[in-house]
Write an enzyme that holds these catalytic residues in place. Structure first.
Site, mmCIF file in Angstrom:
data_model
loop_
_atom_site.group_PDB
_atom_site.id
_atom_site.type_symbol
_atom_site.label_atom_id
_atom_site.label_comp_id
_atom_site.label_asym_id
_atom_site.label_seq_id
_atom_site.Cartn_x
_atom_site.Cartn_y
_atom_site.Cartn_z
ATOM 1 N N GLU A 155 31.696 30.441 37.879
ATOM 2 C CA GLU A 155 32.808 31.622 37.959
ATOM 3 C C GLU A 155 32.926 33.238 37.475
ATOM 4 O O GLU A 155 33.425 34.242 38.159
ATOM 5 C CB GLU A 155 33.979 30.822 36.674
ATOM 6 C CG GLU A 155 35.409 31.127 36.558
ATOM 7 C CD GLU A 155 36.079 31.120 38.148
ATOM 8 O OE1 GLU A 155 36.624 31.733 39.115
ATOM 9 O OE2 GLU A 155 36.452 29.202 38.007
ATOM 10 N N SER A 208 35.678 37.802 43.658
ATOM 11 C CA SER A 208 37.755 37.869 44.315
ATOM 12 C C SER A 208 38.589 38.772 43.147
ATOM 13 O O SER A 208 39.393 39.287 43.803
ATOM 14 C CB SER A 208 38.399 36.583 44.318
ATOM 15 O OG SER A 208 38.416 35.596 42.610
ATOM 16 N N HIS A 264 35.687 31.037 45.921
ATOM 17 C CA HIS A 264 35.150 29.642 45.686
ATOM 18 C C HIS A 264 34.548 28.809 46.847
ATOM 19 O O HIS A 264 33.911 28.336 47.067
ATOM 20 C CB HIS A 264 36.090 28.855 44.525
ATOM 21 C CG HIS A 264 36.146 28.986 43.791
ATOM 22 N ND1 HIS A 264 35.109 28.634 42.468
ATOM 23 C CD2 HIS A 264 37.210 29.236 42.873
ATOM 24 C CE1 HIS A 264 35.391 29.032 41.378
ATOM 25 N NE2 HIS A 264 36.632 29.610 41.010
ATOM 26 N N HIS A 304 42.379 33.590 45.485
ATOM 27 C CA HIS A 304 41.000 33.561 44.648
ATOM 28 C C HIS A 304 40.345 32.111 44.840
ATOM 29 O O HIS A 304 38.776 32.278 44.557
ATOM 30 C CB HIS A 304 42.052 33.447 42.795
ATOM 31 C CG HIS A 304 40.172 32.442 42.104
ATOM 32 N ND1 HIS A 304 39.848 32.992 41.330
ATOM 33 C CD2 HIS A 304 40.371 31.179 41.859
ATOM 34 C CE1 HIS A 304 38.646 32.639 40.921
ATOM 35 N NE2 HIS A 304 39.256 31.352 41.104
HETATM 36 FE FE FE2 Z 1 38.217 29.731 39.461
#
Ligand code: FE2
Length: 256
Positions: free
Chosen positions: A175, A194, A134, A129
């Site tokens: 996010e 993700s 990110h 993740h």
């Molecule tokens: Fe995150």
């Protein structure tokens, strides 16, 4: 999701106290195989349904290299490019620590990866993740500036006892944000990029709301951290959201 934890009264105070060695050599062959499986599956799933800078970041940072990324090798590319670097942590860090890291262009990455039998179930974010979701966007200069600014807003919000405000900004952009690009709806947020289950859901479900992103709306819009989102905020363009978030002052944020 994703970077939330409760502060305790006797915990360490500085973000550097949360940094641990990645111990890349401790990842097993099966850990690396799990990364490769997740990476291949997610790249195929996303296709071009994610904003273009995300795909550019995958290439720029050589994240398609087999195996769990070595943070030192990743930082050797990322830091000269945008000033961001990754550090390893053992799991979720408290919100104030997380935003303090962002304010110094430091992104925490879990020093573990999910097990093969838990590919789609995560109690807390792992390195897939954190890295796949990110880090690609942190190779984008303007986005990198925006996330640093969110870190600074976070410090101000938490100091004022209004941490939920910065969490909402973060959530609805970094996010779980969506964005239009070339007239098409695309994934922007790391939690979507993700996720095997929520990536297409966010784009295609007819049961959710999709509302135009604005800073004001983000500040007022609550979110779920234990289920798929009931609503997504859609940036008119990636650039417009970056500009709006970067222009937000702590005073404006706290006036909501
Ligand atoms: Fe995150």
């Amino acid at each position: 999701m994703l970077h939330r934890a409760q502060a305790t009264t006797d915990r360490p105070q500085g973000w550097r106290d949360y940094v641990v060695p990645q111990c890349w050599d401790a990842f097993t062959d099966d850990d690396h195989a799990v990364w490769d499986l997740l990476f291949a599956r997610q790249v195929e799933l996303l296709g071009t349904r994610v904003v273009a800078p995300f795909l550019d970041g995958i290439d720029l940072l050589r994240l398609s290299h087999p195996g769990v990324p070595d943070l030192d090798e990743l930082n050797a590319i990322l830091e000269p490019r945008t000033g961001w670097r990754t550090v390893a942590v053992t799991g979720l860090v408290p919100d104030d620590i997380f935003f303090a890291m962002l304010s110094e262009r430091v992104f925490p990455v879990g020093n573990f990866i999910r097990r093969r039998e838990q590919l789609d179930y995560l109690e807390e974010p792992d390195c897939f993740h954190d890295l796949f979701g990110h880090i690609p966007m942190l190779a984008h200069h303007a986005y990198a500036e925006m996330v640093e600014h969110v870190g600074q807003l976070g410090g101000a919000a938490i100091a004022a006892g209004r941490g939920e405000l910065v969490s909402r900004i973060y959530w609805h952009s970094v996010e779980f944000g969506l964005a239009r690009e070339g007239g098409e709806l695309k994934i922007l947020g790391a939690g979507l990029a993700s996720s095997f289950g929520e990536a297409h859901f966010s784009l295609e479900s007819e049961e959710v709301e999709r509302l135009p992103f604005s800073v004001g709306r983000a500040l007022r819009t609550a979110y779920r951290h234990d289920a798929f989102q009931p609503r997504y905020l859609v940036s008119e363009t990636l650039e417009s959201t970056i500009a709006a978030v970067r222009a937000l002052t702590p005073e404006q944020m706290l006036s909501v």
